[in-house]
Motif scaffolding. Sequence first.
Motif, PDB file in Angstrom:
ATOM      1  N   GLU A  34       3.226  -1.796   3.952  1.00 28.41           N
ATOM      2  CA  GLU A  34       3.040  -0.396   3.601  1.00 28.41           C
ATOM      3  C   GLU A  34       4.418   0.244   3.473  1.00 28.41           C
ATOM      4  O   GLU A  34       5.352  -0.143   4.171  1.00 28.41           O
ATOM      5  CB  GLU A  34       2.246   0.340   4.688  1.00 28.41           C
ATOM      6  N   GLU A  41       5.153   5.863   5.389  1.00 32.44           N
ATOM      7  CA  GLU A  41       3.711   6.095   5.505  1.00 32.44           C
ATOM      8  C   GLU A  41       3.076   5.193   6.543  1.00 32.44           C
ATOM      9  O   GLU A  41       1.870   5.254   6.776  1.00 32.44           O
ATOM     10  CB  GLU A  41       3.032   5.855   4.149  1.00 32.44           C
ATOM     11  N   PHE A  42       3.892   4.317   7.128  1.00 31.92           N
ATOM     12  CA  PHE A  42       3.343   3.309   8.033  1.00 31.92           C
ATOM     13  C   PHE A  42       2.854   3.934   9.341  1.00 31.92           C
ATOM     14  O   PHE A  42       3.545   4.757   9.955  1.00 31.92           O
ATOM     15  CB  PHE A  42       4.384   2.243   8.339  1.00 31.92           C
ATOM     16  N   GLN A  90       0.856  -1.187   0.000  1.00 34.04           N
ATOM     17  CA  GLN A  90       0.000   0.000   0.000  1.00 34.04           C
ATOM     18  C   GLN A  90       0.888   1.232   0.000  1.00 34.04           C
ATOM     19  O   GLN A  90       1.865   1.304   0.745  1.00 34.04           O
ATOM     20  CB  GLN A  90      -0.882   0.012   1.258  1.00 34.04           C
ATOM     21  N   SER A  91       0.565   2.196  -0.844  1.00 33.68           N
ATOM     22  CA  SER A  91       1.349   3.433  -0.887  1.00 33.68           C
ATOM     23  C   SER A  91       0.478   4.586  -1.337  1.00 33.68           C
ATOM     24  O   SER A  91      -0.247   4.482  -2.330  1.00 33.68           O
ATOM     25  CB  SER A  91       2.540   3.279  -1.837  1.00 33.68           C
ATOM     26  N   VAL A 135       9.636  -1.254   2.951  1.00 31.24           N
ATOM     27  CA  VAL A 135       8.255  -1.599   3.283  1.00 31.24           C
ATOM     28  C   VAL A 135       8.183  -2.238   4.662  1.00 31.24           C
ATOM     29  O   VAL A 135       8.985  -3.115   5.001  1.00 31.24           O
ATOM     30  CB  VAL A 135       7.678  -2.571   2.222  1.00 31.24           C
ATOM     31  N   THR A 159       3.052  -5.786   7.359  1.00 34.79           N
ATOM     32  CA  THR A 159       1.942  -5.699   8.308  1.00 34.79           C
ATOM     33  C   THR A 159       1.109  -6.975   8.388  1.00 34.79           C
ATOM     34  O   THR A 159       0.282  -7.119   9.278  1.00 34.79           O
ATOM     35  CB  THR A 159       1.020  -4.534   7.921  1.00 34.79           C
TER      36      THR A 159
END
Length: 449
Positions: free
Chosen positions: A442, A446-447, A416-417, A429, A432
């Motif tokens: 992620e 951005e995590f 996810q980004s 990354v 998760t």
Amino acid sequence: MKILFVSLGCDKNLVDTEMMLGMLIQKGYSITDDENEADAVVVNTCCFIHDAKQESINTLLEMAQLRADGSIQALIAAGCLAQRYQDEIQKEIPEVDAIVGTTAIDAIVEALDRVLAGNSDKKSSRFLEDINRRPIYGRKRVVTTGGHYAYLKIAEGCDKHCTYCIIPKVRGNYRSIPMESLVQEAEELAEKGVKELILVAQETTLYGVDLYGEKQFPALLRKLCSVGGIQWIRILYCYPEEITEELITTIKEEEKICNYLDIPIQHASDRILKRMGRRTSKQEIIKIVERLRTEIPDICIRTTLITGFPSETEADHEEVMQFVNDMEFDRLGVFTYSEEEDTPAALFPEQIAEEIKQNRQAEIMELQQEIAFEKAQDMVGRTITVIIEGMIPDDQVYVARSYKDAPNVDGFVFVQSARELLTGDFVQVQITGSCEYDLIGEVEDEFTE
């Protein structure tokens, strides 16, 4: 003239295909992936095991129908099946206009030129060379893998002569490609945007023995690591008995080399290993795996097994099961034994029934599935580097690979980004979650918990 190329079989065959594509384009041909547009078709075949052989035959038959009804003007068979069964192909599939052997790929332009000029003569349409001819190298390739990774074939043929394997008869003895040529090819690939090199051969670990009188694989690796633009180097097809301390040290010290090793072991019973013509024992395999894990704690080890080899007993199978359970390989594939004519194993007594082979394969894979799923779950919480492969637009998720994942054989990392990522990007990354063999994560910056 537009040429449709169908490449079957292994990644080593794909390199040959890419070289032939390069030769054809250089001579003015264009390439299409639409059979309705094609003026000619080249099928680069495989015959390693029964299923691969059948796929090649079916593909040739399908293309032969296009040749028979006039949809195409030429049909060329290349590669291992063409080399091995040239007489049978020309007898049973007369629509094949020419055959290009495994060591004659540089004849592909001449073959097409002749056929398309109307000079096809079935009695003289074979383009063959000495099976032990030095490999073709130094040709401009058309990279078909997306541009961000490419296979680098460092040698051709094999000297091992395992009793189940036909490769030495269709690919010849082990012949290394000169180191300076490989470095030049790597530089050219990097200039085209390739960031990951995947080193392949029938056996990578023996690189250099024929050219330099001794194994020079670590030296080659260090030279390739100096090529600008290349960020990952992945090693496939390392025979366990040929893995040296120098190789382990090189992998450990060179940051560009992925901590990933493909080590085909094929079995765990010493009796079966001996009948296979393998040059190692279960204890030696255990020793080298333990050594790798000690020196490189996060190394990912992929291996392959053959089940149902002639005379394999239930006790042999149980020994394999226990071995897989104990070793906990990160990645493992299982093939059922394929009885190949012209190999010693095909003449062995006590051939195993297909149903038994399939059942044993399923049992091993079920066990390995549990191990693999647990290892995927253990990755949750870690931050890893991945290379972006593409995007699934409907799900708004990127598809990536980690250092643990070779293309087409291992799993994926679904990322996810919020920001746009491009194919070939390397990103950090945070993992998760996991889903069977695959990971979910992620982009690190951005995590959020």
